[in-house]
Design an enzyme around this catalytic site. Structure first.
Site, short mmCIF file in Angstrom:
data_model
loop_
_atom_site.label_atom_id
_atom_site.label_comp_id
_atom_site.label_asym_id
_atom_site.label_seq_id
_atom_site.Cartn_x
_atom_site.Cartn_y
_atom_site.Cartn_z
N TYR A 54 0.75 -1.20 -0.28
CA TYR A 54 0.01 0.00 0.24
C TYR A 54 0.85 1.25 -0.16
O TYR A 54 1.83 1.33 0.75
CB TYR A 54 -1.05 -0.09 1.27
CG TYR A 54 -2.24 0.02 0.73
CD1 TYR A 54 -2.94 1.17 0.01
CD2 TYR A 54 -3.48 -1.11 0.88
CE1 TYR A 54 -4.26 1.10 -0.23
CE2 TYR A 54 -4.41 -1.17 0.63
CZ TYR A 54 -5.30 0.13 -0.10
OH TYR A 54 -6.26 -0.07 -0.37
N GLU A 56 -0.44 4.82 -0.74
CA GLU A 56 -1.15 6.14 -1.22
C GLU A 56 -0.29 7.16 -1.08
O GLU A 56 0.36 7.35 -0.22
CB GLU A 56 -2.24 6.14 -0.04
CG GLU A 56 -3.30 5.28 -0.27
CD GLU A 56 -4.70 5.63 0.61
OE1 GLU A 56 -4.63 6.33 1.43
OE2 GLU A 56 -5.64 4.85 0.23
N ASP A 200 -5.95 12.00 -26.10
CA ASP A 200 -6.01 10.64 -25.57
C ASP A 200 -5.39 9.59 -26.77
O ASP A 200 -5.67 9.23 -27.84
CB ASP A 200 -7.40 10.30 -25.59
CG ASP A 200 -7.51 8.75 -24.89
OD1 ASP A 200 -6.39 8.07 -24.92
OD2 ASP A 200 -8.67 8.30 -24.71
N THR A 226 -3.01 4.63 -22.20
CA THR A 226 -2.97 3.47 -21.70
C THR A 226 -1.72 2.92 -21.65
O THR A 226 -0.98 3.59 -22.67
CB THR A 226 -3.94 2.32 -22.39
OG1 THR A 226 -3.34 2.15 -23.84
CG2 THR A 226 -5.42 2.60 -22.15
N LYS A 229 -1.60 -0.95 -24.84
CA LYS A 229 -1.85 -1.28 -26.27
C LYS A 229 -0.43 -1.05 -27.25
O LYS A 229 0.48 -2.02 -26.98
CB LYS A 229 -2.95 -0.22 -26.77
CG LYS A 229 -4.12 -0.26 -25.92
CD LYS A 229 -5.38 0.60 -26.32
CE LYS A 229 -6.55 0.33 -25.42
NZ LYS A 229 -7.88 1.57 -25.50
N ARG A 235 -1.61 -3.89 -18.40
CA ARG A 235 -2.93 -2.82 -18.38
C ARG A 235 -2.61 -1.89 -17.13
O ARG A 235 -2.42 -2.10 -16.30
CB ARG A 235 -4.19 -3.72 -17.86
CG ARG A 235 -4.26 -5.19 -18.52
CD ARG A 235 -5.63 -5.58 -18.34
NE ARG A 235 -6.39 -4.95 -19.36
CZ ARG A 235 -6.40 -4.99 -20.69
NH1 ARG A 235 -5.60 -5.97 -21.15
NH2 ARG A 235 -7.24 -4.25 -21.49
C1 PLP Z 1 -8.65 1.72 -24.67
C2 PLP Z 1 -8.86 3.29 -24.68
C3 PLP Z 1 -9.37 3.72 -23.48
C4 PLP Z 1 -9.68 3.10 -22.07
O1 PLP Z 1 -8.62 2.32 -21.68
P1 PLP Z 1 -9.04 1.24 -20.63
O2 PLP Z 1 -7.79 0.72 -20.33
O3 PLP Z 1 -9.82 0.28 -21.39
O4 PLP Z 1 -9.84 1.84 -19.61
C5 PLP Z 1 -9.45 5.20 -23.67
N1 PLP Z 1 -9.21 6.20 -24.69
C6 PLP Z 1 -8.99 5.48 -25.54
C7 PLP Z 1 -8.92 6.17 -27.05
C8 PLP Z 1 -8.83 4.09 -25.63
O5 PLP Z 1 -8.77 3.52 -27.17
#
Ligand code: PLP
Length: 432
Positions: A54, A56, A200, A226, A229, A235
């Site tokens: 933990y 925080e 994003d 993220t 990807k 993750r």
């Molecule tokens: C995959 C994705 C997310 C969300 O990610 P999670 O880890 O699934 O919550 C947010 N924005 C975009 C553009 C994405 O492709």
């Protein structure tokens, strides 16, 4: 059952599911563009003792004791991410992409504020203002869309829309848009209408980090991503931002402080230190020259796949791709609304894809008319142009023979043969 028993001894059911999943990954072609295959080092960090801790707070300012090594890990993750993207400030604690986005809303907007986001059916994400998501429920989203004919973003129209609606924030970024995004133009639009720009890059983070796609981080107010990807990590999520807040006249709280306090204590509790350790490993891997070669190959593979599909008579949204993903429109095949049937048939043949809406979807999101494909996972596995050609031909064969079991069985056999040349985690004997 002993506390220190391995899963082989303690939990046959879950072990079996893990083994089956390993087998499924090994014997099929993974084309979901948001998925990837992490290194052994990333898996080891994710499965490490840091899962117990933990912590925080932020490095060197924690609420709990015993954070000497957690601080080391989080400092390294931040330092490496800054170097990788050229970021002024980094927060590595977001649990995933969606909470990273949520934290930015918390930091920059008040409930009910107006923002602009990319329409979900045309290529945006749920958290960019969908009616079923917090972003569309608790804030006033004015969606922007692609051009009806070209299916491309039209920045002049987006600018006009922004001038008219005066949003407090505009989100750029994609989930299913197969073309490059001009982040600089988005930033200019935001500056000219007095809005924050949140970019994003969840899907294209790896491509941005290596210059294979334009990297918005150096000039954008806030960038979320993220880590699982194209970045090929565990993750998780991450937020990068400018330190100074362009709207903060009295200098009370800068952008970095707003983001950090929105993540913790605004939204989250204790960080996932095991995942943050794996994020640090990922950024270390992405800083190596080989990672740039990998990202270039992702795009090369996507182009060959796109060309093969079109040669086989399939229609692609925007007529191709310049990133890692492709959206097939099934309309010209008379399969409007049959995305799910195609997804299931491909699954049977050992090819994993996801059904997706196409711009101005003529059917519904549950029965959409498109298929989304991407090359990050197969590229990690070692597929090159020649393999992508086989994959493209196989996909077209299945789509043209949806109800022909003999064809599907034959494709499955071909795919299995192809996969045998690219074993996945072959050293994990215990799991296979
Ligand atoms: C995959 C994705 C997310 C969300 O990610 P999670 O880890 O699934 O919550 C947010 N924005 C975009 C553009 C994405 O492709």
């Amino acid at each position: 059952m002993g506390m220190m028993d391995s899963i082989e001894k303690s939990d046959a059911d879950i072990l079996k599911a893990i083994k089956n999943e390993h087998k499924r990954l090994n014997e099929g072609v993974e084309l979901i563009p948001s998925e990837n295959v992490v290194s052994k080092a990333v898996l080891q960090a994710t499965g490490s003792v840091f899962t117990n801790k933990y912590s925080e707070g932020y490095p060197h300012k924690r609420y709990y004791g015993g954070n000497e090594f957690v601080d080391k890990v989080e400092d390294l993750a931040i330092e490496r991410a800054k170097k990788l993207f050229g970021a002024e400030h980094v927060n590595v604690q977001p649990y995933s992409g969606s909470p990273a986005n949520q934290a930015v809303f918390f930091a920059l907007l008040n409930l009910g504020d107006t923002f602009m986001g990319f329409d979900l059916t045309a290529g945006g994400h749920l958290t960019h203002g969908s009616k079923v998501n917090f972003s569309g429920k608790q804030y006033n989203c004015i969606p922007y869309n692609v051009d009806k004919k070209t299916h491309l973003l039209d920045y002049d129209i987006i600018k006009k829309q922004a001038l008219k609606t005066k949003p407090k924030m505009i989100i750029s970024g994609l989930t299913a848009y197969p073309r490059k995004i001009d982040f600089m133009v988005f930033q200019e639009i935001c500056d000219s209408v007095g809005a924050y720009h949140m970019s994003d890059i969840a899907h294209i983070a790896g491509l941005c980090a290596t210059g294979v796609h334009e990297n918005p981080v150096p000039y954008t107010d806030v960038v979320t991503t993220t880590t699982h990807k194209t970045l090929r990590g565990p993750r998780g999520g991450m937020i990068m931002c400018k330190i100074r807040d362009k709207f903060d006249k009295d200098g009370k709280k800068n952008l970095a402080q707003k983001i950090d306090s929105a993540v913790f204590p605004g939204l989250q509790g204790g960080p996932h230190d095991h995942v943050n350790a794996a994020k640090a490993v990922t950024f270390g891997e992405a800083l190596k020259p080989e990672f740039k070669g990998y990202c270039k190959q992702i795009v090369k593979n996507a182009k060959v796949l796109a060309d093969t599909l079109m040669d086989e008579g399939l229609e692609l949204v925007t007529g191709g791709t310049d990133n890692h993903l492709i959206v097939i429109s099934l309309v010209n095949k008379g399969l409007t609304g049959k995305g799910e049937d195609v997804q299931d048939a491909l699954d049977e043949a050992g090819i994993t894809v996801n059904k997706n809406t196409i711009p101005y979807e003529p059917n519904t999101p549950f029965n959409p008319s498109g298929i989304r494909l991407g090359t990050p996972a197969v590229t990690t596995r070692g597929f090159k142009e020649s393999e992508m050609k086989v994959v493209g031909e196989s996909i077209a064969k299945v789509i043209d023979n949806l109800n022909d079991d003999a064809v599907i069985t034959k494709v499955k056999k071909d795919i299995l043969e192809l996969c045998k040349n690219f074993p996945l985690y072959p050293e994990f004997k215990v799991l296979s």
